[in-house]
Motif scaffolding. Sequence first.
Motif, PDB file in Angstrom:
ATOM      1  N   TRP A  14      47.749  59.480  63.152  1.00 46.83           N
ATOM      2  CA  TRP A  14      46.757  59.343  64.240  1.00 46.83           C
ATOM      3  C   TRP A  14      47.286  58.109  64.955  1.00 46.83           C
ATOM      4  CZ3 TRP A  14      44.111  63.336  64.733  1.00 46.83           C
ATOM      5  CH2 TRP A  14      43.550  63.923  63.529  1.00 46.83           C
ATOM      6  N   GLY A  64      47.152  65.040  68.249  1.00 47.61           N
ATOM      7  CA  GLY A  64      47.482  65.791  66.852  1.00 47.61           C
ATOM      8  C   GLY A  64      48.851  66.431  67.021  1.00 47.61           C
ATOM      9  N   ARG A  67      40.263  66.507  59.961  1.00 47.66           N
ATOM     10  CA  ARG A  67      41.699  67.264  59.719  1.00 47.66           C
ATOM     11  C   ARG A  67      42.556  65.888  59.452  1.00 47.66           C
ATOM     12  NH1 ARG A  67      45.307  66.920  63.752  1.00 47.66           N
ATOM     13  NH2 ARG A  67      46.405  68.780  62.866  1.00 47.66           N
ATOM     14  N   SER A  89      50.071  71.131  60.950  1.00 51.52           N
ATOM     15  CA  SER A  89      49.158  71.280  61.796  1.00 51.52           C
ATOM     16  C   SER A  89      49.413  72.573  62.400  1.00 51.52           C
ATOM     17  CB  SER A  89      49.628  70.406  62.846  1.00 51.52           C
ATOM     18  OG  SER A  89      49.149  68.796  62.354  1.00 51.52           O
ATOM     19  N   HIS A  94      51.370  65.064  70.641  1.00 50.84           N
ATOM     20  CA  HIS A  94      51.748  64.066  69.773  1.00 50.84           C
ATOM     21  C   HIS A  94      52.577  62.946  70.254  1.00 50.84           C
ATOM     22  CE1 HIS A  94      51.523  62.042  65.990  1.00 50.84           C
ATOM     23  NE2 HIS A  94      52.903  62.275  65.728  1.00 50.84           N
ATOM     24  N   THR A 150      47.108  65.984  73.632  1.00 53.71           N
ATOM     25  CA  THR A 150      46.546  65.919  72.195  1.00 53.71           C
ATOM     26  C   THR A 150      47.422  65.131  71.265  1.00 53.71           C
ATOM     27  OG1 THR A 150      45.527  67.057  70.219  1.00 53.71           O
ATOM     28  CG2 THR A 150      47.521  68.166  71.449  1.00 53.71           C
ATOM     29  N   ASP A 198      46.434  64.002  59.866  1.00 55.98           N
ATOM     30  CA  ASP A 198      47.430  64.280  60.756  1.00 55.98           C
ATOM     31  C   ASP A 198      47.714  62.526  60.789  1.00 55.98           C
ATOM     32  OD1 ASP A 198      49.409  64.718  62.774  1.00 55.98           O
ATOM     33  OD2 ASP A 198      47.833  66.200  63.519  1.00 55.98           O
ATOM     34  N   PHE A 228      43.601  74.041  64.927  1.00 62.89           N
ATOM     35  CA  PHE A 228      44.581  73.149  66.027  1.00 62.89           C
ATOM     36  C   PHE A 228      45.557  74.163  66.860  1.00 62.89           C
ATOM     37  CE2 PHE A 228      48.569  70.973  66.533  1.00 62.89           C
ATOM     38  CZ  PHE A 228      47.948  70.034  67.263  1.00 62.89           C
TER      39      PHE A 228
END
Length: 601
Positions: A203, A252, A199, A258, A149, A250, A201, A264
């Motif tokens: 983004w 996410g 999902r 998460s 992230h 990633t 999150d 995940f």
Amino acid sequence: MRTTRTTRTPRARLAPRTPLKAALGLFAAAVLCLTPQAAAQPGTGSPSGTVTAEHRAAADPAYKILVFSKTAGFRHSSIDDGIAALRGLGTANNFTVDATEDAQAFTTGNLAQYKAVVFLSTTGDVLNAAQQTAFEQYIQGGGGYVGIHAAADTEYDWPFYEGLAGALFHSHPAIQSATVKVEDRAHDATAHLGGTWQRTDEWYNYRTNPRTSAHVLASLDESSYSGGNMSGDHPIAWCKDYQGGRAFYTGGGHTDESYTEPAFRRHLLGGIRWAAGMTDADCRPETGYTSLFDGSSTTGWKQAGPGGFTLADGSLTSHGGLGLLWYSAKEFTGDYSVKLDWKAAGDDNSGVFLGFPASDDPWSAVSNGYEIQIDATDAADRTTGAVYGFKSADITARDAALNPPGEWNTYELRVTGERLEVFLNGRKINDFTNTDPARSLAQGHIGIQNHGDGDEVSFRSIRVRQGGGGQEPAPRTGEVKGVNGKCLDVDGGQSADGTKVQVWTCNGSAAQRWTVGGDGSLKALGKCLDVSGGGSADGTRIQLWSCNGTGAQKWAAQSDGTVRNPQSGKCLDASGGTWNDGTAVHLWTCHTGPNQKWTLP
């Protein structure tokens, strides 16, 4: 496959790495046997994004990772949940987690104990110049990086890090649900997912698109949510080989929730395993391929001979035979590259055929085409990576790249005229040229084999790119061994331009880790093996120098074991007649003596 028509007696199988085949959905109750009449029907996949287990059946060797979560900007409340999740994954999967926010952990000595370093939602400038240098050397020495992230919201003024992460943060909309398109279902970080993954999150939008420099594993469908600004091509997870190391990112992981999502968590585990070198994958950038089998329809394919393939969870799994599922809709001519993902359950037999004429007899492909074999244990010219019956793979390179039974692998089969290059998980393992006038690699069909009862091999994501080029092999990193078993070594592990290059007893240090690039370069410590002044005289100094792409930094391994500088036409040579620690290397007329023989990674 075998070249006789006798029935094969299955071997005792090797134990698969995982007993969780049911969890992977390959043998769901509702399956479709692909006869020619039924082949175009869609299969039954598992629910998008579902996963039932995080554990490996056969444990990886024990290793350690460092989780770094220092923030100099916004701090995510999910960091503590992330650390807890990673510790849990480690306990279940044989790795130890050291977690810190102390940048003083970034020293050469301390980093050396870790297979991968995870940047968990770091923000801002988190490392000073000396710490940055230590981390650069760690990556250049073969270390792994995992960015989660806000790792993309970190170190904006450090070009090395931007290249490592792949792209940096631009902006984000509100937290919301979005559809993730899974582009690669062979990589361990995404193999458990369906074709889409729904999902929630936060983004990220990124300043640049990483697709040209990284291999995209998953991307966002910008029509499925509000606020995407990447013009419809929005990567969200990717991997890349970078300056001798491995990098996985990633997008996410913003939300606390998460880190309790099984899918995940499994995504993170796969990224960690790959970055740590526990599994392999093709992480070269990929563009220009057209799908022949996308997991939902086998339109254009025909079954020749007995047996067939079962379609489930986006995969084709062989049963019975000897038969061949071949792409009848088009014959491929000229230069082309075929890529596909495959997985063997154990010691199973299958193969991919190229260059055969249209026929409903599978033996026509045997007699008129070429098979790139899939078989764990057979003669050298009949095992995985071989051009069956014609040329063995480079077994050392093959074994280094091969994932074990139960895990996915990727083939690239690159045809240039009558030349066939075989890449396994991005590493070149075979190079074969057809000289039989009765056969032609440059004209024919593509097919996958169902070998016989008891042989269980699955295929996914079959795609083709027409025209020249293909992809360059992924860089290979390791020791360059020469005379008396000594290693090519950068004097004192220094990286200043002009540093002496020598032979030295192999010790596993970063000074002896060389990356063989697809551009002909040999790199260590972030710099290139260089002929001083671009000279060509016998005895010209060989040194370390900033990479500049000139002919002085191009090297080509020869079949006689020498390594030649094409610009000068001369060879890399350990000087003198006795070779001790510290003996310098230089340029010399090629003579194939023991001091000119080198083994590259």
